[in-house]
Scaffold this motif. Structure first.
Motif, PDB file in Angstrom:
ATOM      1  N   ARG A   1       0.627  -1.348   0.112  1.00 30.66           N
ATOM      2  CA  ARG A   1       0.007  -0.152  -0.116  1.00 30.66           C
ATOM      3  C   ARG A   1       0.759   1.189   0.097  1.00 30.66           C
ATOM      4  O   ARG A   1       2.034   1.218   0.197  1.00 30.66           O
ATOM      5  CB  ARG A   1      -0.950   0.065   1.264  1.00 30.66           C
ATOM      6  N   HIS A   2       0.265   2.346  -0.251  1.00 27.79           N
ATOM      7  CA  HIS A   2       0.997   3.595  -0.302  1.00 27.79           C
ATOM      8  C   HIS A   2       0.474   4.523   0.814  1.00 27.79           C
ATOM      9  O   HIS A   2       0.399   5.504   0.679  1.00 27.79           O
ATOM     10  CB  HIS A   2       0.742   4.329  -1.638  1.00 27.79           C
ATOM     11  N   ARG A   3       0.476   3.869   1.871  1.00 24.19           N
ATOM     12  CA  ARG A   3      -0.057   4.451   3.190  1.00 24.19           C
ATOM     13  C   ARG A   3       0.830   4.234   4.215  1.00 24.19           C
ATOM     14  O   ARG A   3       1.843   3.376   4.420  1.00 24.19           O
ATOM     15  CB  ARG A   3      -1.116   3.654   3.927  1.00 24.19           C
ATOM     16  N   TYR A   4       1.313   5.446   4.797  1.00 21.34           N
ATOM     17  CA  TYR A   4       2.502   5.469   5.855  1.00 21.34           C
ATOM     18  C   TYR A   4       1.852   6.273   7.281  1.00 21.34           C
ATOM     19  O   TYR A   4       0.889   7.089   7.282  1.00 21.34           O
ATOM     20  CB  TYR A   4       3.660   6.769   5.359  1.00 21.34           C
ATOM     21  N   GLU A   5       2.531   5.500   8.189  1.00 17.66           N
ATOM     22  CA  GLU A   5       1.811   6.113   9.729  1.00 17.66           C
ATOM     23  C   GLU A   5       2.901   6.843  10.545  1.00 17.66           C
ATOM     24  O   GLU A   5       4.204   6.412  10.327  1.00 17.66           O
ATOM     25  CB  GLU A   5       1.456   4.918  10.527  1.00 17.66           C
ATOM     26  N   ILE A   6       2.341   7.957  11.264  1.00 17.87           N
ATOM     27  CA  ILE A   6       3.241   8.647  11.993  1.00 17.87           C
ATOM     28  C   ILE A   6       2.871   8.463  13.438  1.00 17.87           C
ATOM     29  O   ILE A   6       1.638   8.708  13.600  1.00 17.87           O
ATOM     30  CB  ILE A   6       3.269  10.034  11.583  1.00 17.87           C
ATOM     31  N   THR A   7       3.872   8.211  14.379  1.00 15.59           N
ATOM     32  CA  THR A   7       3.480   7.776  15.671  1.00 15.59           C
ATOM     33  C   THR A   7       4.424   8.995  16.286  1.00 15.59           C
ATOM     34  O   THR A   7       5.395   9.269  16.093  1.00 15.59           O
ATOM     35  CB  THR A   7       4.087   6.451  16.140  1.00 15.59           C
TER      36      THR A   7
END
Length: 739
Positions: free
Chosen positions: A294-300
């Motif tokens: 997927r082209h989804r990124y997560e920022i924590t």
């Protein structure tokens, strides 16, 4: 197979300019800052400032308690905008992030090139001329040329919110939702509770770079229940309707594009289009890919604070501002914007409609500065969605942007006025290919890559002509504001070439009369192009354009052009039937079959100053239009058009009524509704038309060439506004009169 790449060197350089120190935007900001420090006692008109501008703008903050699935609340800088749902980001509704420079091009039909497209022959003054009105031999290429290039959605930023049971929250799970846009600072504040825990988000856009910043505060961050995400769609318009809205791009076509994360910079590649997103995150925050497919990124983040700023550019270079810096720049730029240029305060009026009209005026200024103040003319829906494939229309440049001249915000307008210089080579080629002199400006087009100035095929786009004289109107507005040699030189070349086309498009008949058309598409766009000749509005505009062009030559110390004078002296009179101006010469069934769409016959005296107009005939025509023209068939900008006409005729009651007509709508956030079936909202020509009309109704207008004297307002408290009737107490300042 020939492919057109999505980013050329010019576009990359323009994208880099979004972050370089000597950007166009930075120069604009410096110019606006200089204007803001001008002596307070010397605004336009010589009157001291009397409007409390912060109080004026503060009366019209935007407050929401739920998302609108079709229309976002935006932050932006005129060339880049970010649409948000009720969380301040794009959490539950996939609104768009759009820019001047972000475009995509689909592959050409197999084995085809643009040179294969020839168009259709239209008999033109005894010649067979190809126009790009369609090509029956190239239907696939015809569609490709209309659909490409198309504006690309640069991506989505949102929140991932987890409920106490670990499942993802929906908007319906939130409580205590309050969202407030403060137009004075350009900051969007959103707050809500999830399972009783408060979340606040402050969203802003950098005024000098294409950076959106978000400052997120909540204990849910430290609990691992609140993270941010970025997601990237694929851009294509193949086979799609030009009016599709409100979302741009496809998030399910994963194999057609790529994203790569290196450090805090994401690179997104779609065919020939490549751009980057640089992230500035709060200490301890991290970004990672959710799933390699997927082209989804997560920022924590850590603790109770998560800041993120995302810089969009063809190539990210240099330092990326923090979210706090983005918000700080917004809080500095927007008050300066409001303190410069015009202001209109209606609060002392006794007419109970004043709050709504003032709201429209204030919020239109905000939305137009966000959507319609870029390097290129704006498309109809600005940077909200992708109507008309994201392409702009040169005939609508008047309604999108010319209000900036009357509101004395030339630094914003001048971001795009060089479009005529940039389009000149292709416009000259177009005129020459059709057997005319000079430069013929396109209708539906783009300034992107090798498609710069290229016409999009279609009968209205190829045969429309009322965009041609806009250049003279804009140049004259500039000269009225800046009557100096540099202004004359600035417009000299393009104005001359535009006038050459206008003069050569007029055809001399055997009896000595000059006519325009056929073929010709009226502004109204409901006529038979093959038979239409001498439309009222276009004839008046032709006369205006050549009059201004000759004045320009005289100001430069040159002799008048004899051919231009010959056309002026012998151009057909405005067509009259039964004492009324009509759509075009010889039109049948004018008031039963051709009284639809734009009410062209009144535009010659209102929008225009009335070259060739008999005011008595126009007054009768106006009454006939009001009696017979269906208001449910009008575009939103037609109501200000009618108001301009009413104001020039001295009917100030009707002028205000048109600006507040039930069919001329503005949403709860102040966005201009389209009001036209099949046309998506927002429709920014309505907002620009409103501002131009209000400025004219306040500051007045010049004398008509027909000999009717103009009117002038007087700025300040106790002043006058000739376009407003009794019951309206109008305090205005720093507005310029219309032509």
């Amino acid at each position: 197979m020939e492919r057109h790449w999505g980013v050329d060197r010019r576009t990359v350089l323009r994208g880099i300019a979004g972050v370089a120190s000597a950007t166009l935007m930075t120069r604009v900001m410096e110019s606006e800052a200089a204007a803001a420090t001008a002596p307070a006692g010397a605004p336009a008109g010589g009157a001291a400032r009397t409007v409390d501008r912060q109080a004026l703008v503060g009366r019209h903050r935007v407050v929401r308690h739920a998302s609108d699935p079709d229309l976002p609340v935006q932050v932006g800088n005129g060339r880049f905008a970010f649409g948000a749902d009720v969380t301040g980001l794009q959490t539950f509704v996939p609104f768009n992030t759009l820019s001047d420079w972000g475009w995509h091009v689909d592959a050409l039909p197999p084995g085809k090139s643009v040179s294969d497209y020839h168009g259709t022959i239209w008999p033109t003054y005894g010649r067979d001329v190809y126009y790009w009105s369609g090509d029956k031999n190239e239907p696939a290429l015809n569609n490709w040329l209309r659909e490409n290039p198309h504006r690309a959605n640069l991506g989505r930023i949102g929140l991932r919110l987890l409920k106490q049971d670990g499942t993802e929250a929906a908007e319906s799970d939130l409580t205590g939702i309050v969202q407030e846009l403060d137009p004075w600072t350009g900051v969007l504040h959103s707050e809500f509770r999830l399972d009783g825990t408060l979340v606040t988000v402050d969203t802003a856009c950098h005024p000098g770079a294409d950076v959106v910043g978000a400052q997120i505060r909540s204990d849910l961050i430290g609990q691992g229940r609140l993270t941010a995400f970025l997601d990237f769609p694929y851009a294509t318009r193949a086979g799609l309707n030009k009016m599709e809205a409100p979302y741009v791009g496809f998030y399910d076509r994963l194999q057609l594009h790529t994203t790569v994360l290196r450090g805090n910079v994401l690179t997104h590649t779609m065919d020939g289009t490549r751009y980057q997103v640089g992230l500035s995150l709060s200490p301890g925050a991290r970004v990672a890919r959710v799933d390699p497919a997927r082209h989804r990124y997560e920022i924590t983040g850590r603790g109770a604070a998560l800041d993120l700023a995302a810089l969009y550019a063809p190539e990210v270079r240099g330092r990326i501002p923090s979210a706090a810096e983005v918000t700080g720049q917004s809080r500095e730029w927007w008050p300066r914007y409001w303190r410069t240029g015009g202001a209109v305060d209606l609060s002392a009026s006794s007419d109970p409609r004043w709050p709504e009209l003032e709201r429209r005026i204030v919020l239109s200024q905000y939305h137009l500065a966000v959507n319609d103040a870029g390097n290129d003319p704006a498309q109809e829906s600005g940077l909200v969605n992708n109507g008309w494939y994201g392409k702009f229309h040169m005939e609508m440049y008047w309604w999108h942007a010319f209000h900036y001249a009357l509101w004395q915000r030339w630094p914003l307008l001048d971001r795009s006025t060089d479009i005529y210089r940039r389009f000149l080579p292709s416009a000259q080629d177009r005129a020459e290919s059709q057997g005319f002199r000079g430069a013929r400006w396109p209708k539906m087009t783009t300034a992107y890559g090798d498609a710069i100035g290229r016409e999009s095929p279609g009968e209205p786009t190829a045969l429309l002509v009322w965009q041609q004289p806009h250049l003279m109107f804009l140049a004259e507005l500039d000269y009225q504001a800046h009557p100096k040699q540099s202004t004359l030189v600035k417009w000299d070349k393009v104005l001359h070439e535009g006038a050459e086309f206008i003069a050569s498009f007029a055809n001399r008949e055997a009896g000595g009369r000059y006519v325009i058309g056929p073929p010709l598409m009226c502004c109204n766009e409901r006529n038979d192009s093959a038979t239409t000749m001498n439309p009222t509005f276009e004839l008046s505009y032709w006369k205006f354009a050549l009059r201004i062009a000759q004045q320009w030559r005289e100001r430069l110390g040159r002799a008048r052009d004899p051919h231009w004078d010959d056309v002026l002296d012998h151009l057909a009179p405005l067509p009259v039937q039964d004492g009324l101006y009509v759509l075009y010469e010889g039109v049948p069934d004018m008031w039963t079959q051709h009284n639809n769409n734009h009410p062209d016959p009144v535009a010659a005296y209102g929008m225009l100053p009335g070259d060739g107009v008999d005011v008595g005939v126009m007054r009768a025509t106006t009454q006939k239009v009001r009696q017979t023209w269906p208001v449910n068939d009008l575009y939103s900008w037609d109501f200000p058009l009618l108001a301009l006409n009413a104001a020039r005729l001295g009917d100030s009651e009707a002028a205000v009524d048109f600006l507040l007509h039930d069919r001329f709508g503005f949403t709860d956030t102040g966005l201009p509704a389209s009001g036209k079936s099949g046309v998506p909202s927002p429709y920014f020509p309505g907002a620009g038309a409103l501002l131009y009309t209000v400025a004219m109704m306040c500051a007045g207008w010049g004398d008509s060439p027909s000999g009717v004297p103009g009117a002038r307002g007087r700025a300040g408290s106790g002043g006058s506004a000739p376009g407003f009737p009794e019951g309206w107490s109008v305090t205005w300042e720093d507005l310029a009169p219309a032509l």
